[in-house]
Design a protein around this motif. Sequence first.
Motif, PDB file in Angstrom:
ATOM      1  N   GLY A 156       0.789  -1.227   0.000  1.00  0.00           N
ATOM      2  CA  GLY A 156       0.000   0.000   0.000  1.00  0.00           C
ATOM      3  C   GLY A 156       0.819   1.273   0.000  1.00  0.00           C
ATOM      4  N   ARG A 157       2.079   1.189   0.389  1.00  0.00           N
ATOM      5  CA  ARG A 157       2.913   2.387   0.401  1.00  0.00           C
ATOM      6  C   ARG A 157       3.159   2.922  -0.999  1.00  0.00           C
ATOM      7  N   PHE A 158       3.082   2.046  -2.001  1.00  0.00           N
ATOM      8  CA  PHE A 158       3.288   2.496  -3.382  1.00  0.00           C
ATOM      9  C   PHE A 158       2.253   3.535  -3.773  1.00  0.00           C
ATOM     10  N   ARG A 159       0.976   3.240  -3.546  1.00  0.00           N
ATOM     11  CA  ARG A 159      -0.084   4.182  -3.930  1.00  0.00           C
ATOM     12  C   ARG A 159       0.037   5.500  -3.164  1.00  0.00           C
ATOM     13  N   ASP A 160       0.243   5.402  -1.857  1.00  0.00           N
ATOM     14  CA  ASP A 160       0.374   6.621  -1.055  1.00  0.00           C
ATOM     15  C   ASP A 160       1.537   7.474  -1.540  1.00  0.00           C
ATOM     16  N   LEU A 161       2.650   6.827  -1.839  1.00  0.00           N
ATOM     17  CA  LEU A 161       3.838   7.575  -2.257  1.00  0.00           C
ATOM     18  C   LEU A 161       3.629   8.217  -3.623  1.00  0.00           C
ATOM     19  N   VAL A 162       2.950   7.529  -4.535  1.00  0.00           N
ATOM     20  CA  VAL A 162       2.666   8.113  -5.848  1.00  0.00           C
ATOM     21  C   VAL A 162       1.810   9.369  -5.711  1.00  0.00           C
ATOM     22  N   LEU A 163       0.745   9.301  -4.911  1.00  0.00           N
ATOM     23  CA  LEU A 163      -0.125  10.465  -4.729  1.00  0.00           C
ATOM     24  C   LEU A 163       0.657  11.633  -4.132  1.00  0.00           C
ATOM     25  N   LEU A 164       1.485  11.361  -3.145  1.00  0.00           N
ATOM     26  CA  LEU A 164       2.260  12.420  -2.497  1.00  0.00           C
ATOM     27  C   LEU A 164       3.304  13.006  -3.440  1.00  0.00           C
ATOM     28  N   VAL A 165       3.984  12.159  -4.188  1.00  0.00           N
ATOM     29  CA  VAL A 165       5.019  12.627  -5.116  1.00  0.00           C
ATOM     30  C   VAL A 165       4.402  13.488  -6.215  1.00  0.00           C
ATOM     31  N   LYS A 166       3.253  13.085  -6.736  1.00  0.00           N
ATOM     32  CA  LYS A 166       2.619  13.873  -7.796  1.00  0.00           C
ATOM     33  C   LYS A 166       2.213  15.253  -7.279  1.00  0.00           C
ATOM     34  N   GLU A 167       1.664  15.314  -6.068  1.00  0.00           N
ATOM     35  CA  GLU A 167       1.299  16.616  -5.517  1.00  0.00           C
ATOM     36  C   GLU A 167       2.534  17.464  -5.240  1.00  0.00           C
ATOM     37  N   TRP A 168       3.585  16.846  -4.724  1.00  0.00           N
ATOM     38  CA  TRP A 168       4.842  17.574  -4.499  1.00  0.00           C
ATOM     39  C   TRP A 168       5.394  18.105  -5.821  1.00  0.00           C
ATOM     40  N   ALA A 169       5.370  17.299  -6.873  1.00  0.00           N
ATOM     41  CA  ALA A 169       5.895  17.721  -8.171  1.00  0.00           C
ATOM     42  C   ALA A 169       5.086  18.887  -8.744  1.00  0.00           C
ATOM     43  N   ARG A 170       3.778  18.869  -8.549  1.00  0.00           N
ATOM     44  CA  ARG A 170       2.956  19.992  -9.016  1.00  0.00           C
ATOM     45  C   ARG A 170       3.297  21.263  -8.242  1.00  0.00           C
ATOM     46  N   ALA A 171       3.565  21.109  -6.952  1.00  0.00           N
ATOM     47  CA  ALA A 171       3.909  22.276  -6.129  1.00  0.00           C
ATOM     48  C   ALA A 171       5.201  22.921  -6.607  1.00  0.00           C
ATOM     49  N   HIS A 172       6.112  22.127  -7.169  1.00  0.00           N
ATOM     50  CA  HIS A 172       7.389  22.647  -7.653  1.00  0.00           C
ATOM     51  C   HIS A 172       7.400  22.835  -9.168  1.00  0.00           C
ATOM     52  N   ASP A 173       6.217  22.698  -9.779  1.00  0.00           N
ATOM     53  CA  ASP A 173       6.049  22.949 -11.213  1.00  0.00           C
ATOM     54  C   ASP A 173       6.961  22.062 -12.057  1.00  0.00           C
ATOM     55  N   ILE A 174       7.059  20.788 -11.707  1.00  0.00           N
ATOM     56  CA  ILE A 174       7.865  19.861 -12.507  1.00  0.00           C
ATOM     57  C   ILE A 174       7.031  18.644 -12.918  1.00  0.00           C
ATOM     58  N   ASN A 175       5.709  18.820 -13.028  1.00  0.00           N
ATOM     59  CA  ASN A 175       4.823  17.724 -13.416  1.00  0.00           C
ATOM     60  C   ASN A 175       3.939  18.147 -14.582  1.00  0.00           C
ATOM     61  N   SER A 176       4.584  18.438 -15.709  1.00  0.00           N
ATOM     62  CA  SER A 176       3.832  18.844 -16.890  1.00  0.00           C
ATOM     63  C   SER A 176       4.676  18.628 -18.140  1.00  0.00           C
ATOM     64  N   SER A 177       4.233  17.726 -18.987  1.00  0.00           N
ATOM     65  CA  SER A 177       4.950  17.503 -20.247  1.00  0.00           C
ATOM     66  C   SER A 177       4.857  18.727 -21.157  1.00  0.00           C
ATOM     67  N   LYS A 178       3.824  19.555 -20.950  1.00  0.00           N
ATOM     68  CA  LYS A 178       3.684  20.769 -21.759  1.00  0.00           C
ATOM     69  C   LYS A 178       4.832  21.740 -21.527  1.00  0.00           C
ATOM     70  N   THR A 179       5.342  21.766 -20.320  1.00  0.00           N
ATOM     71  CA  THR A 179       6.437  22.689 -19.993  1.00  0.00           C
ATOM     72  C   THR A 179       7.800  22.002 -20.013  1.00  0.00           C
ATOM     73  N   GLY A 180       7.839  20.770 -20.522  1.00  0.00           N
ATOM     74  CA  GLY A 180       9.110  20.076 -20.635  1.00  0.00           C
ATOM     75  C   GLY A 180       9.598  19.437 -19.352  1.00  0.00           C
ATOM     76  N   THR A 181       8.671  19.129 -18.438  1.00  0.00           N
ATOM     77  CA  THR A 181       9.067  18.446 -17.206  1.00  0.00           C
ATOM     78  C   THR A 181       8.453  17.038 -17.201  1.00  0.00           C
ATOM     79  N   LEU A 182       8.405  16.398 -16.055  1.00  0.00           N
ATOM     80  CA  LEU A 182       7.994  14.995 -15.967  1.00  0.00           C
ATOM     81  C   LEU A 182       6.480  14.829 -15.988  1.00  0.00           C
ATOM     82  N   ASN A 183       5.991  13.887 -16.790  1.00  0.00           N
ATOM     83  CA  ASN A 183       4.566  13.594 -16.758  1.00  0.00           C
ATOM     84  C   ASN A 183       4.266  12.656 -15.585  1.00  0.00           C
TER      85      ASN A 183
END
Length: 486
Positions: A156-183
């Motif tokens: 279960g830690r996999f799902r929790d960690l994915v959700l947290l990492v995606k939110e963290w990446a959005r907070a640092h603006d590195i979760n968007s293929s449109k801007t050349g960062t990680l999808n």
Amino acid sequence: MSTFSILDIVLQDILLVINPSREDWAVRNQIITDFRMAIDSVESLRATKGATVECFGSFVSNLYTPWGDLDISIELPNGAYISSAGKKRKQTLLGHVLNAMRSKGGWRKLQFIPNARVPIIKFESYQQNISCDVSINNLKGQMKSKFLHWISGIDGRFRDLVLLVKEWARAHDINSSKTGTLNSYSLSLLVVFHLQTCRPAILPPLKEIYPRNVTDDLTGVRAAVERQIEETSAANIDRFKRDRSRAVNRSSLSELFVTFLAKFSDISSRASEQGICTFTGQWVDIESNMRWMPKTYTIFVEDPFEQPENTARGVHSRQLARISEAFQTTHQRFIMANLDRNSLINSLLRPQIAQFITRTPSRNNSNAYARNHSRASYSPVPNAAANPSPVQFQNQFLQSRPNTMMTPQRPLSVQSRPNGVTVQRFVQTRPISSFSKVYSQPSSSSNVQMRPNSSSNVRMRPNSSSNVQQATLSQRQQMWRPKSDR
């Protein structure tokens, strides 16, 4: 209280907000139903006599958040066989779908992108401003989504960690293929890789789940192909979970998050020489892997289900340093002494999401926290009933959905800006009752159907914490969706 103890509590508070609720599931289900009704008049689809509407992506893998997007695939019939359509035909059909959606109404920001690698229609629903992508015959995407869901059943830690990492990446603006960062798919694979390479390993190399390139096997009779992939994966996952000889990793969620940040802090320098391969669970020298040559990318995160495709091919060289910096700076903040709760929240979330966390009461009783969120809940060798195999999942899913369907209604009103109303998002407090159908069935005159198979399996995970209350529907209707997610 140590930094890890504070971080553990903050991460659990964040999960209470970013975990989807019953209403979030119902809204997405209604969007899919409305979309099917909208395209029912498309003559070119009616002529196929058997086209189906199926979802995939984070909604199927159950790695979505309340403001996550929705991926939809229109599957064209080919008898019992897996269908394939050329890019030109996909472009033509999507053009017809676009015209039907414009005539029907109920959508906004309609955009047709015919020359993308995979032609798509993008639109936004009036219900919670959910962004949607529509493609044709995306069975590959459906299978990848299933695999990510099956992987979450290992630990279960996999799902929790994915959700947290995606939110963290959005907070640092590195979760968007449109801007050349990680999808988001690449970020999920980074989490898989981290759990494969931590010690002791939590996840196996993905070749131990399915030893072949999945997309190479997507030919022939669809039902037989899917059954063969699911049965093979189920047997291998069960074997891994029952292996009592392997060491047990009892790291807390906070420990795994901090080591995740540390592992990829030097990615800007390492990416030029090594790629990330979750199929083998290893860093791989790029020059020694002929499958990756002679193509050159800023960073290589191989798709384990469609080798040798690079899921991070859209990352720009000028953005890689910023991605690495986000890992470094967050990691440095986390290992500082005397780090308080607000500093942690500000490092992990966007301000518009963090406001819901800061209004959530802090848990001051660390002993109570330990009882409710003990490491034992992440047992790497769970019993089969608690974590169904891929084959068992389709049947068990029907007992985990809500027992009522959303009926067609006017779009929910959504506030365009926070209006001072305190809004908190919580997960379900008790198991969801049985659910009779995956999707509402079309009328007998309809040729575009909802396909109630495992590709739409989304299991809502209940939360056992007794002090969590479900937000009311009126509160959810006023939930402001972050502008960056619209």
